[in-house]
Design an enzyme around this catalytic site. Structure first.
Site, PDB file in Angstrom:
ATOM      1  N   ARG A  48     -14.337 -11.773 -25.390  1.00  0.00           N
ATOM      2  CA  ARG A  48     -15.019 -12.674 -26.329  1.00  0.00           C
ATOM      3  C   ARG A  48     -16.291 -11.823 -26.865  1.00  0.00           C
ATOM      4  NH1 ARG A  48     -18.133 -16.300 -24.416  1.00  0.00           N
ATOM      5  NH2 ARG A  48     -16.650 -16.772 -22.771  1.00  0.00           N
ATOM      6  N   TYR A 101     -14.458 -23.207 -52.874  1.00  0.00           N
ATOM      7  CA  TYR A 101     -13.463 -23.490 -51.985  1.00  0.00           C
ATOM      8  C   TYR A 101     -13.476 -24.870 -51.432  1.00  0.00           C
ATOM      9  CZ  TYR A 101     -10.130 -23.443 -48.182  1.00  0.00           C
ATOM     10  OH  TYR A 101      -9.197 -23.779 -47.315  1.00  0.00           O
ATOM     11  N   ASP A 174     -19.898 -15.806 -51.030  1.00  0.00           N
ATOM     12  CA  ASP A 174     -18.769 -15.739 -50.647  1.00  0.00           C
ATOM     13  C   ASP A 174     -17.807 -14.702 -51.618  1.00  0.00           C
ATOM     14  OD1 ASP A 174     -15.772 -15.989 -50.255  1.00  0.00           O
ATOM     15  OD2 ASP A 174     -16.055 -17.930 -49.708  1.00  0.00           O
ATOM     16  N   LYS A 199      -7.435 -13.374 -47.198  1.00  0.00           N
ATOM     17  CA  LYS A 199      -6.829 -12.714 -48.650  1.00  0.00           C
ATOM     18  C   LYS A 199      -6.804 -11.202 -48.925  1.00  0.00           C
ATOM     19  CE  LYS A 199      -7.659 -17.235 -48.798  1.00  0.00           C
ATOM     20  NZ  LYS A 199      -6.775 -18.140 -47.649  1.00  0.00           N
TER      21      LYS A 199
HETATM   22  C1  PLP Z   1     -13.135 -18.360 -51.363  1.00  0.00           C
HETATM   23  C2  PLP Z   1     -12.726 -18.882 -49.970  1.00  0.00           C
HETATM   24  N1  PLP Z   1     -13.566 -18.788 -49.106  1.00  0.00           N
HETATM   25  C3  PLP Z   1     -13.122 -19.459 -47.681  1.00  0.00           C
HETATM   26  C4  PLP Z   1     -11.731 -19.653 -47.532  1.00  0.00           C
HETATM   27  C5  PLP Z   1     -11.461 -20.038 -46.168  1.00  0.00           C
HETATM   28  O1  PLP Z   1     -10.731 -18.981 -45.613  1.00  0.00           O
HETATM   29  P1  PLP Z   1      -9.602 -19.156 -44.324  1.00  0.00           P
HETATM   30  O2  PLP Z   1      -8.301 -19.826 -44.971  1.00  0.00           O
HETATM   31  O3  PLP Z   1      -9.517 -17.883 -43.924  1.00  0.00           O
HETATM   32  O4  PLP Z   1     -10.236 -20.096 -43.508  1.00  0.00           O
HETATM   33  C6  PLP Z   1     -10.953 -19.717 -48.646  1.00  0.00           C
HETATM   34  C7  PLP Z   1      -9.726 -19.884 -48.352  1.00  0.00           C
HETATM   35  O5  PLP Z   1      -8.752 -20.183 -49.151  1.00  0.00           O
HETATM   36  C8  PLP Z   1     -11.383 -19.210 -49.882  1.00  0.00           C
HETATM   37  O6  PLP Z   1     -10.433 -19.151 -50.891  1.00  0.00           O
END
Ligand code: PLP
Length: 381
Positions: A48, A101, A174, A199
């Protein structure tokens, strides 16, 4: 290692010194032997706290974004949560985009609001408005997503960062949609970068993950504490798969971008289409800023349909190659209806998405096959 692709392939992936294995082994162990209590053989104690496979991935992530350190997590949400827990305290305020998101907004509304943390969604195109807001209601963090999910809005990171810093806020970007192959937020003034590595970094729709990359060790230590103390870490196998995906990120992003541009141009004048949201199109409101801060426009686009919600939902069932599924960033093309799938949690909020919107994650299949498939689906409406 100055070239992006060299870093993507080599950072964190030195051949194993013991065996010479060019691909370092996956370290599944949860614990590490010590010669004497507290004397660690190679800095590792318990998985961890740190694990060599996760460290390899983190080294690669830091090298790709040009950060001081990176921390990898079990999902994009776990990564973002760890960062916000590290820096936010009750009474703090966060500014985020009007288009983001949905899961991030839900986290603020459902988890952080009851802890006394407020958030204000803003239009980052209105820089004077942002300046006035931060002047009257200081924020601990300004959270940028560019291109945004799902409308593909473009935020001028350098301009927003300048205003945010003047008011003492940290700037988080992000970078999931653009990836470091196309956009380097630290060079534009960001203090911290988050990713859903699920992604494009993973790239094959087979591993969930997230990352926080920082440009100061002070912030890094705070994020590391959350990673270690709360434990939402990447498993060794997930870290390995993500590291493997990263090696081809540069070439994949080139192809995603080329296919998406061709697809956007091929459907923009289709009679069933109202608007194509793709920053590569000169008609896109954020095209000039995107051309300045991105080296290509990426693989994500959205489309609104003249036939409304019914046409949008129907379109997602009429494609043969584009698979009806949420998520993005894999080699295969996906199509989805945000209002009823990825963005249901923002219905009725300032972040609500149009019901005639379809989001398309353009994969790296043969360009003409994708154009033919989407065209026949639109023709059928
Ligand atoms: C732009 C963006 N940030 C964060 C996330 C969250 O990621 P995760 O689904 O891996 O938890 C997503 C998920 O679709 C996303 O599209």
């Amino acid at each position: 290692m100055t070239g992006f692709d060299t870093r993507a392939i080599r950072a964190g992936s030195e051949p194993d010194p013991l065996t010479g294995a060019v691909v370092p082994p996956i370290h599944l162990t949860t614990t590490f032997r010590q010669d004497f209590p507290g004397e660690l053989l190679a800095g590792f104690e318990y998985a961890r706290c740190a694990n060599p496979t996760r460290t390899a991935l983190q080294d690669a992530l830091a090298a790709l974004e040009g950060g001081v350190a990176a921390y990898s997590f079990a999902s994009g949400m776990a990564a973002e949560d760890a960062f916000f827990r590290a820096v936010l305290r009750p009474g703090d305020h966060v500014v985020m985009g009007l288009d983001a998101y949905g899961g991030t907004y839900r986290m603020f509304a459902s988890v952080y609001a009851p802890m006394g943390i407020t958030n204000t969604p803003v239009d980052f195109g209105d820089l004077a408005g942002l300046d006035a807001l931060l002047g009257s209601t200081p924020a601990r963090v300004v959270r940028i997503e560019t291109p945004s999910n799902p409308i593909m809005s473009i935020v001028d990171v350098a301009a927003v960062a300048q205003i945010a810093h003047r008011h003492g806020a940290l700037v988080l970007v992000d970078n999931t949609f653009a990836t470091p192959a196309l956009q380097r937020p630290f060079e534009l003034g960001a203090d911290v970068i988050v990713h859903s590595t699920t992604k494009y970094l993973g790239g094959h729709s087979d591993v969930l993950g997230g990352a926080v990359i920082v440009n100061s060790q002070e912030l890094g230590d705070q994020v590391y504490n959350m990673q270690n103390w709360l434990g939402a870490v990447s498993s060794p196998f997930d870290a390995y798969l993500t590291l493997r995906g990263i090696k081809t990120l540069g070439v994949r992003m080139e192809r995603h971008s080329r296919n998406a541009m061709a697809l956007a141009q091929s459907i923009v004048a289709h009679p069933a289409v109202e608007t194509v949201y793709y920053p590569g199109l000169e008609t896109h409101a954020g095209h000039d800023v995107a051309a300045r801060q991105m080296s290509a426009f990426g693989g994500m686009m959205s489309v609104t349909l003249r036939g409304g919600q019914d046409a949008a939902r129907l379109l997602t069932t009429r494609t043969e190659l584009f698979i009806l599924a949420p998520s993005l960033g894999g080699v295969e093309s996906l199509i989805e209806w945000p209002a009823g799938m990825t963005h249901t949690s923002v219905e009725g909020t300032p972040l609500a998405v149009p019901h005639n919107l379809v989001r398309i994650a353009v994969g790296i299949e043969t360009e003409s096959d994708l154009v033919d498939d989407l065209t026949q689906a639109l023709d059928s409406l």
